[in-house]
Design a protein around this motif. Structure first.
Motif, PDB file in Angstrom:
ATOM      1  N   PHE A   1      17.392 -25.104 -41.562  1.00  0.00           N
ATOM      2  CA  PHE A   1      17.891 -24.753 -40.010  1.00  0.00           C
ATOM      3  C   PHE A   1      19.159 -24.816 -39.655  1.00  0.00           C
ATOM      4  N   GLU A   2      19.711 -24.026 -38.876  1.00  0.00           N
ATOM      5  CA  GLU A   2      21.107 -23.774 -38.415  1.00  0.00           C
ATOM      6  C   GLU A   2      21.239 -24.150 -36.937  1.00  0.00           C
ATOM      7  N   GLU A   3      21.921 -25.004 -36.511  1.00  0.00           N
ATOM      8  CA  GLU A   3      21.976 -25.161 -34.954  1.00  0.00           C
ATOM      9  C   GLU A   3      23.262 -24.137 -34.510  1.00  0.00           C
ATOM     10  N   LYS A   4      22.943 -22.951 -33.792  1.00  0.00           N
ATOM     11  CA  LYS A   4      23.852 -22.243 -33.512  1.00  0.00           C
ATOM     12  C   LYS A   4      25.141 -21.925 -34.290  1.00  0.00           C
ATOM     13  N   PRO A   5      24.886 -21.319 -35.378  1.00  0.00           N
ATOM     14  CA  PRO A   5      25.672 -20.928 -36.640  1.00  0.00           C
ATOM     15  C   PRO A   5      26.870 -19.946 -36.209  1.00  0.00           C
ATOM     16  N   LYS A   6      28.088 -20.013 -36.830  1.00  0.00           N
ATOM     17  CA  LYS A   6      28.770 -19.020 -36.509  1.00  0.00           C
ATOM     18  C   LYS A   6      28.625 -17.885 -37.393  1.00  0.00           C
ATOM     19  N   HIS A   7      28.128 -18.122 -38.522  1.00  0.00           N
ATOM     20  CA  HIS A   7      27.582 -16.887 -39.144  1.00  0.00           C
ATOM     21  C   HIS A   7      26.138 -17.110 -39.738  1.00  0.00           C
ATOM     22  N   PRO A   8      25.252 -16.547 -38.955  1.00  0.00           N
ATOM     23  CA  PRO A   8      23.790 -16.713 -39.065  1.00  0.00           C
ATOM     24  C   PRO A   8      23.301 -16.106 -40.096  1.00  0.00           C
ATOM     25  N   LYS A   9      22.577 -16.577 -40.954  1.00  0.00           N
ATOM     26  CA  LYS A   9      21.895 -15.980 -42.233  1.00  0.00           C
ATOM     27  C   LYS A   9      20.520 -15.307 -41.729  1.00  0.00           C
ATOM     28  N   SER A  10      19.952 -15.379 -40.492  1.00  0.00           N
ATOM     29  CA  SER A  10      18.792 -14.747 -40.293  1.00  0.00           C
ATOM     30  C   SER A  10      18.684 -14.418 -38.631  1.00  0.00           C
TER      31      SER A  10
ATOM     32  N   ALA B   1       7.637 -21.874 -33.123  1.00  0.00           N
ATOM     33  CA  ALA B   1       7.818 -20.582 -32.817  1.00  0.00           C
ATOM     34  C   ALA B   1       9.180 -19.940 -32.570  1.00  0.00           C
ATOM     35  N   VAL B   2       9.360 -18.600 -33.206  1.00  0.00           N
ATOM     36  CA  VAL B   2      10.642 -17.999 -33.488  1.00  0.00           C
ATOM     37  C   VAL B   2      10.445 -16.707 -32.697  1.00  0.00           C
ATOM     38  N   LEU B   3      11.543 -16.154 -32.324  1.00  0.00           N
ATOM     39  CA  LEU B   3      11.621 -14.655 -31.750  1.00  0.00           C
ATOM     40  C   LEU B   3      12.954 -14.025 -32.542  1.00  0.00           C
ATOM     41  N   ASN B   4      12.822 -12.914 -33.077  1.00  0.00           N
ATOM     42  CA  ASN B   4      13.894 -12.055 -33.683  1.00  0.00           C
ATOM     43  C   ASN B   4      14.818 -11.597 -32.458  1.00  0.00           C
ATOM     44  N   VAL B   5      15.983 -11.988 -32.641  1.00  0.00           N
ATOM     45  CA  VAL B   5      17.272 -11.740 -31.731  1.00  0.00           C
ATOM     46  C   VAL B   5      18.138 -11.034 -32.513  1.00  0.00           C
ATOM     47  N   PRO B   6      18.757  -9.857 -31.758  1.00  0.00           N
ATOM     48  CA  PRO B   6      20.001  -9.349 -32.162  1.00  0.00           C
ATOM     49  C   PRO B   6      20.855 -10.243 -33.130  1.00  0.00           C
ATOM     50  N   ILE B   7      21.218  -9.915 -34.171  1.00  0.00           N
ATOM     51  CA  ILE B   7      22.200 -10.553 -35.155  1.00  0.00           C
ATOM     52  C   ILE B   7      23.477 -10.915 -34.291  1.00  0.00           C
ATOM     53  N   SER B   8      24.071 -10.146 -33.257  1.00  0.00           N
ATOM     54  CA  SER B   8      24.995 -10.511 -32.526  1.00  0.00           C
ATOM     55  C   SER B   8      24.981 -11.502 -31.522  1.00  0.00           C
ATOM     56  N   GLU B   9      23.577 -11.990 -31.416  1.00  0.00           N
ATOM     57  CA  GLU B   9      23.227 -13.134 -30.346  1.00  0.00           C
ATOM     58  C   GLU B   9      22.712 -14.285 -31.004  1.00  0.00           C
ATOM     59  N   ALA B  10      22.637 -13.922 -32.398  1.00  0.00           N
ATOM     60  CA  ALA B  10      21.731 -15.210 -33.072  1.00  0.00           C
ATOM     61  C   ALA B  10      22.532 -16.531 -33.144  1.00  0.00           C
ATOM     62  N   SER B  11      24.000 -16.456 -32.810  1.00  0.00           N
ATOM     63  CA  SER B  11      24.789 -17.659 -32.651  1.00  0.00           C
ATOM     64  C   SER B  11      24.621 -18.688 -31.804  1.00  0.00           C
ATOM     65  N   ARG B  12      24.052 -18.183 -30.685  1.00  0.00           N
ATOM     66  CA  ARG B  12      23.569 -18.826 -29.472  1.00  0.00           C
ATOM     67  C   ARG B  12      22.432 -19.603 -29.508  1.00  0.00           C
ATOM     68  N   PHE B  13      21.641 -19.473 -30.818  1.00  0.00           N
ATOM     69  CA  PHE B  13      20.308 -20.185 -30.982  1.00  0.00           C
ATOM     70  C   PHE B  13      20.301 -20.991 -32.157  1.00  0.00           C
ATOM     71  N   GLY B  14      19.311 -21.955 -32.234  1.00  0.00           N
ATOM     72  CA  GLY B  14      18.902 -22.434 -33.435  1.00  0.00           C
ATOM     73  C   GLY B  14      18.248 -21.637 -34.447  1.00  0.00           C
ATOM     74  N   ILE B  15      18.874 -21.516 -35.562  1.00  0.00           N
ATOM     75  CA  ILE B  15      18.213 -20.312 -36.307  1.00  0.00           C
ATOM     76  C   ILE B  15      17.485 -20.864 -37.642  1.00  0.00           C
ATOM     77  N   MET B  16      16.302 -20.490 -37.803  1.00  0.00           N
ATOM     78  CA  MET B  16      15.266 -20.692 -38.890  1.00  0.00           C
ATOM     79  C   MET B  16      15.424 -19.983 -39.974  1.00  0.00           C
ATOM     80  N   ASN B  17      15.897 -20.133 -41.351  1.00  0.00           N
ATOM     81  CA  ASN B  17      15.912 -19.498 -42.033  1.00  0.00           C
ATOM     82  C   ASN B  17      14.712 -19.903 -43.203  1.00  0.00           C
TER      83      ASN B  17
END
Length: 400
Positions: A179-188, A153-169
């Motif tokens: 899958f990126e764990e708390k990326p500095k430069h999130p792709k999604s 399950a994923v939730l769209n978050v503001p790009i400014s906050e994406a670095s706080r989460f595990g991000i699914m591309n």
């Protein structure tokens, strides 16, 4: 003979919740009171039974007594069943060894036999410290339709906050390719909610292999999901659109309670088709005195209010004496606020006493860098008459 269950839920409820400070010194985070009459865990338990999933293992570890007592036999959530229901699953001693849960994946690994007892085709992995309403049955339908090994399950978050989460591309059809764990430069902006559905036979293989890896953190986010992705397993996102908040900090816990008072927040507890169930403590009706002023607030049963309460959440059994002013605050069960006290942007823990004329917290126009400076009075503590607790301070038995 056990009745076969299509899907068994496993609720990870053993977290210490250190960022909640004094509120979790003696209880686990899922047991923290919320919203006037609930505990945080009530939302996940209610979601599960409302979704038609009636077998749930609740994995406890840190300070489990209060949480275990609260869950009991699962009756408030219609989980007191002859076949299935709610089961508290703490770490236990086996014939040859025993150990604490080392990580989220290890916690499920240690309870493989529980899932196997119900011959489950799928397992739903949940967290006990989020506030939201979600129909897991729709997520399960999507998982089955796509023949997935794992659905997240994923939730769209503001790009400014994406670095706080595990991000699914993921691709347009939701298939996860990175899958990126708390990326500095999130792709999604597709942030993992920590809610997973696995095809059980497939997950079981990876849990056994993970346990054999001595270098593993035994964690879903760090090990299981990357390993499955690297092996080319079919993994998909499931988009969630609705209110969701991780209440892992004092600021976020305060915000979620305040969202109950905001009709536009998306957090609605009045929906008759999706009730949030809780254990009823059978308190008498609340009493509002002649001097009381109450505006835009939640006041629960058993309270005695004779002061001013504005934009606040008052839990069961709390006492607010004459001349008290409470604004934008949370007063937890059985707390006593003596005459003339002033409380703003604060959380007063259960069974705490704020004595005459004390001042707790300070009014704030906005959060500072996303975090509110919420004053906290620890549960079962006493603030002396005339004391001052500044914004963001936490006062407990051991002092500030």
């Amino acid at each position: 003979m056990r009745v076969k269950k299509e899907c068994v839920a496993m609720l990870l409820a053993g977290g210490q919740g250190t960022r909640l400070g004094a509120l979790t010194q003696k209880i686990a985070k899922p047991a923290v009171p919320f919203g006037g009459k609930y505990r945080i865990i009530d939302f996940t338990l209610s979601n599960t039974i409302n979704s038609g999933i009636d077998t749930i293992g609740i994995l406890t570890q840190y300070q489990p007594f209060d949480l275990n007592q609260y869950i009991g036999n699962g009756q408030p959530w219609d989980l007191d069943r002859l076949e299935g229901g709610a089961f508290v699953l703490p770490p236990y001693q086996k014939a040859k060894s025993g150990e604490w849960y080392k990580g989220t994946a290890n916690a499920i690994y240690q309870n493989i036999d529980f899932v196997d007892r119900y011959d489950a085709d799928y397992v739903l992995i949940l967290s006990g410290d989020h506030i939201y309403k979600m129909d897991y049955s729709k997520m399960l339908e999507a998982h089955i339709a796509k023949g997935a090994a794992c659905t997240i399950a994923v939730l769209n978050v503001p790009i400014s906050e994406a670095s706080r989460f595990g991000i699914m591309n993921a691709k347009e059809d939701g298939e996860i390719y990175e899958f990126e764990e708390k990326p500095k430069h999130p792709k999604s902006t597709k942030a993992s909610m920590g809610i997973y559905i696995f095809t059980w036979a497939k997950l079981k293989e990876y849990l056994i292999a993970d346990e054999a890896d001595k270098n593993s953190h035994n964690d879903f986010g760090k090990n299981i999901i990357p390993n499955m992705l690297g092996a080319g397993e079919k993994m998909y996102t499931y988009d969630f659109k609705g209110y969701w908040k991780d209440v892992g900090t004092i600021s976020s816990l305060w915000e979620a309670n305040m969202d109950l008072l905001d009709s536009g927040s998306g957090l609605d507890l009045d929906d008759p088709d999706w009730k949030i169930y809780a254990r009823n403590m059978a308190e008498p009706p609340h009493y509002v005195g002649d001097n009381a002023i109450i505006r835009n607030s939640v006041v629960t049963e058993g309270c005695e209010i004779d002061g001013e309460v504005v934009n606040s959440v008052i839990f069961r059994g709390a006492v607010v004496e004459r001349g008290t002013v409470i604004h934008d605050s949370i007063i937890m069960p059985d707390a006593v606020i003596r005459a003339g006290a002033k409380i703003e942007h604060s959380i007063v823990g259960w069974s705490a006493t704020v004595s005459e004329g004390a001042k707790i917290g300070k009014k704030q126009a906005q959060a500072d860098a996303g975090e509110w400076k919420i004053a906290v009075v620890a549960p079962e503590s006493t603030i002396k008459a005339g004391s001052v607790v500044d914004a963001g301070e936490m006062v407990g038995e051991e002092g500030k």
